[in-house]
Design an enzyme around this catalytic site. Structure first.
Site, PDB file in Angstrom:
ATOM      1  N   ALA A  13       0.805  -1.221   0.000  1.00  0.00           N
ATOM      2  CA  ALA A  13       0.000   0.000   0.000  1.00  0.00           C
ATOM      3  C   ALA A  13       0.840   1.272   0.000  1.00  0.00           C
ATOM      4  O   ALA A  13       0.420   2.297  -0.528  1.00  0.00           O
ATOM      5  CB  ALA A  13      -0.926  -0.004   1.213  1.00  0.00           C
ATOM      6  N   ARG A  25      -2.178  -0.296   7.467  1.00  0.00           N
ATOM      7  CA  ARG A  25      -1.594  -0.528   8.786  1.00  0.00           C
ATOM      8  C   ARG A  25      -0.640   0.566   9.238  1.00  0.00           C
ATOM      9  O   ARG A  25      -0.071   0.487  10.308  1.00  0.00           O
ATOM     10  CB  ARG A  25      -0.873  -1.891   8.812  1.00  0.00           C
ATOM     11  CG  ARG A  25      -1.846  -3.044   8.688  1.00  0.00           C
ATOM     12  CD  ARG A  25      -1.143  -4.393   8.652  1.00  0.00           C
ATOM     13  NE  ARG A  25      -2.114  -5.473   8.632  1.00  0.00           N
ATOM     14  CZ  ARG A  25      -2.762  -5.885   7.561  1.00  0.00           C
ATOM     15  NH1 ARG A  25      -2.542  -5.308   6.381  1.00  0.00           N
ATOM     16  NH2 ARG A  25      -3.646  -6.875   7.626  1.00  0.00           N
ATOM     17  N   ASP A  95      -5.438  -1.697  -6.712  1.00  0.00           N
ATOM     18  CA  ASP A  95      -5.836  -0.451  -7.381  1.00  0.00           C
ATOM     19  C   ASP A  95      -5.496  -0.398  -8.868  1.00  0.00           C
ATOM     20  O   ASP A  95      -5.877   0.553  -9.562  1.00  0.00           O
ATOM     21  CB  ASP A  95      -5.219   0.756  -6.656  1.00  0.00           C
ATOM     22  CG  ASP A  95      -3.688   0.641  -6.478  1.00  0.00           C
ATOM     23  OD1 ASP A  95      -3.015   0.073  -7.364  1.00  0.00           O
ATOM     24  OD2 ASP A  95      -3.190   1.130  -5.441  1.00  0.00           O
ATOM     25  N   HIS A 112      -3.664  -9.982  -4.188  1.00  0.00           N
ATOM     26  CA  HIS A 112      -4.942  -9.791  -3.499  1.00  0.00           C
ATOM     27  C   HIS A 112      -6.074  -9.444  -4.457  1.00  0.00           C
ATOM     28  O   HIS A 112      -7.120  -8.969  -4.027  1.00  0.00           O
ATOM     29  CB  HIS A 112      -4.792  -8.711  -2.415  1.00  0.00           C
ATOM     30  CG  HIS A 112      -3.837  -9.103  -1.317  1.00  0.00           C
ATOM     31  ND1 HIS A 112      -3.306  -8.212  -0.415  1.00  0.00           N
ATOM     32  CD2 HIS A 112      -3.318 -10.310  -0.990  1.00  0.00           C
ATOM     33  CE1 HIS A 112      -2.500  -8.850   0.423  1.00  0.00           C
ATOM     34  NE2 HIS A 112      -2.479 -10.128   0.089  1.00  0.00           N
ATOM     35  N   CYS A 120     -18.923 -13.166  -8.432  1.00  0.00           N
ATOM     36  CA  CYS A 120     -20.036 -13.810  -7.742  1.00  0.00           C
ATOM     37  C   CYS A 120     -19.464 -14.927  -6.865  1.00  0.00           C
ATOM     38  O   CYS A 120     -18.669 -15.736  -7.340  1.00  0.00           O
ATOM     39  CB  CYS A 120     -21.013 -14.380  -8.755  1.00  0.00           C
ATOM     40  SG  CYS A 120     -22.272 -15.442  -8.006  1.00  0.00           S
ATOM     41  N   CYS A 145     -25.784 -11.278  -8.431  1.00  0.00           N
ATOM     42  CA  CYS A 145     -25.155 -11.748  -9.671  1.00  0.00           C
ATOM     43  C   CYS A 145     -26.189 -11.767 -10.796  1.00  0.00           C
ATOM     44  O   CYS A 145     -27.274 -12.310 -10.630  1.00  0.00           O
ATOM     45  CB  CYS A 145     -24.601 -13.156  -9.446  1.00  0.00           C
ATOM     46  SG  CYS A 145     -24.035 -13.974 -10.957  1.00  0.00           S
ATOM     47  N   SER A 187       4.526  -3.525   4.869  1.00  0.00           N
ATOM     48  CA  SER A 187       4.972  -3.728   6.253  1.00  0.00           C
ATOM     49  C   SER A 187       5.615  -5.096   6.445  1.00  0.00           C
ATOM     50  O   SER A 187       6.263  -5.355   7.448  1.00  0.00           O
ATOM     51  CB  SER A 187       3.778  -3.582   7.202  1.00  0.00           C
ATOM     52  OG  SER A 187       2.801  -4.570   6.922  1.00  0.00           O
TER      53      SER A 187
HETATM   54 ZN    ZN Z   1     -23.436 -15.994  -9.971  1.00  0.00          ZN
END
Ligand code: ZN
Length: 245
Positions: A13, A25, A95, A112, A120, A145, A187
């Site tokens: 981040a 954090r 991002d 991530h 969904c 969904c 971190s």
């Molecule tokens: Zn679905």
């Protein structure tokens, strides 16, 4: 520092705070200032509580990522790639600022996931996030969904979810097959992302850490740079490119 020819980079981040996206954090972090937000990011709570989902969609509409622009640190990593030195760019960020800066999508490993897509949880349908947010803006507080009616969330790893094995495998491979591993703005307290430093060291790579705060891997690094990332990373990249010439 003698010439590395293959550099893998891990970003967290801290590389995006200059773009107006708060970290999690740090002293001004999202979780630090609002521990309840972290609790609401637990996947089981999100699935169980429609009110948490409604609040989450409102937060997604207001997310600072939508207006954010890449900064000098993102641009430096594009330079590193164009110089032929970048093995892979592993990021904990959701991002997409690396891609927006010009990093080749195939070089970017998003540990991530990404905020720019929705998924969904029932049928795994992936939809562009802007389509779902348009439904939220039009009055659907928790848009189901479009294919199966299931619960949707951002295409990101929530607390309580494990990383996708193929993504983690690609990141491990990148860590183990570079001669220099650079950790930027993270971190290094969250596993398995933090463990990538250990994997790189075990495989014989040198480690450079660029972060405002100390990290648990500082004692193992060849170099720790605590300067602001927006200046420190471009300077480091220039040094690496000059050394490779
Ligand atoms: Zn679905």
């Amino acid at each position: 520092m003698n010439e590395p020819t293959s550099v893998s980079v891990l970003t967290g981040a801290g590389i995006s705070t200059d773009s107006g996206i708060p970290d999690y954090r740090g002293p001004q972090g999202v979780w630090t200032k609002n521990p309840q937000a972290a609790a609401n990011a637990q996947i089981d709570r999100y699935l169980a509580d429609p009110e948490i989902r409604r609040a989450s969609w409102r937060a997604r509409i207001d997310h600072p990522a939508w207006g954010a622009r890449p900064n000098a640190a993102h641009a430096a990593l594009v330079d590193l790639e164009h110089a032929g030195l970048l093995r892979a760019l592993i990021t904990q960020n959701i991002d997409e600022l690396h891609q927006r800066a010009g990093s080749a999508p195939e070089k970017v490993i998003e540990l991530h996931g990404t905020l720019h897509r929705a998924e969904c949880v029932s049928c795994d349908l992936i939809t562009p996030m802007d389509e779902v947010l348009a439904r939220v803006a039009a009055g659907e507080e928790d848009p189901p969904c479009p294919r199966c009616g299931g619960i949707q969330k951002s295409n990101t790893i929530s607390f309580g979810q494990t990383l996708k094995p193929e993504v983690l495998g690609a990141a491990l491979d990148a860590a183990q097959s570079c001669d220099l591993f650079v950790a930027v703005g993270t971190s290094l307290t969250v596993h398995p992302a933090a463990g990538l430093c250990g994997a790189a060291l075990d495989a014989g790579a040198r480690l450079v850490i660029v972060n405002a705060e100390p990290t648990p891997y500082d004692p193992f690094a060849d170099r720790v740079i605590n300067e602001p990332i927006g200046q420190a990373l471009p300077a480091l990249v220039k040094e690496l490119i000059d050394a490779a010439r």
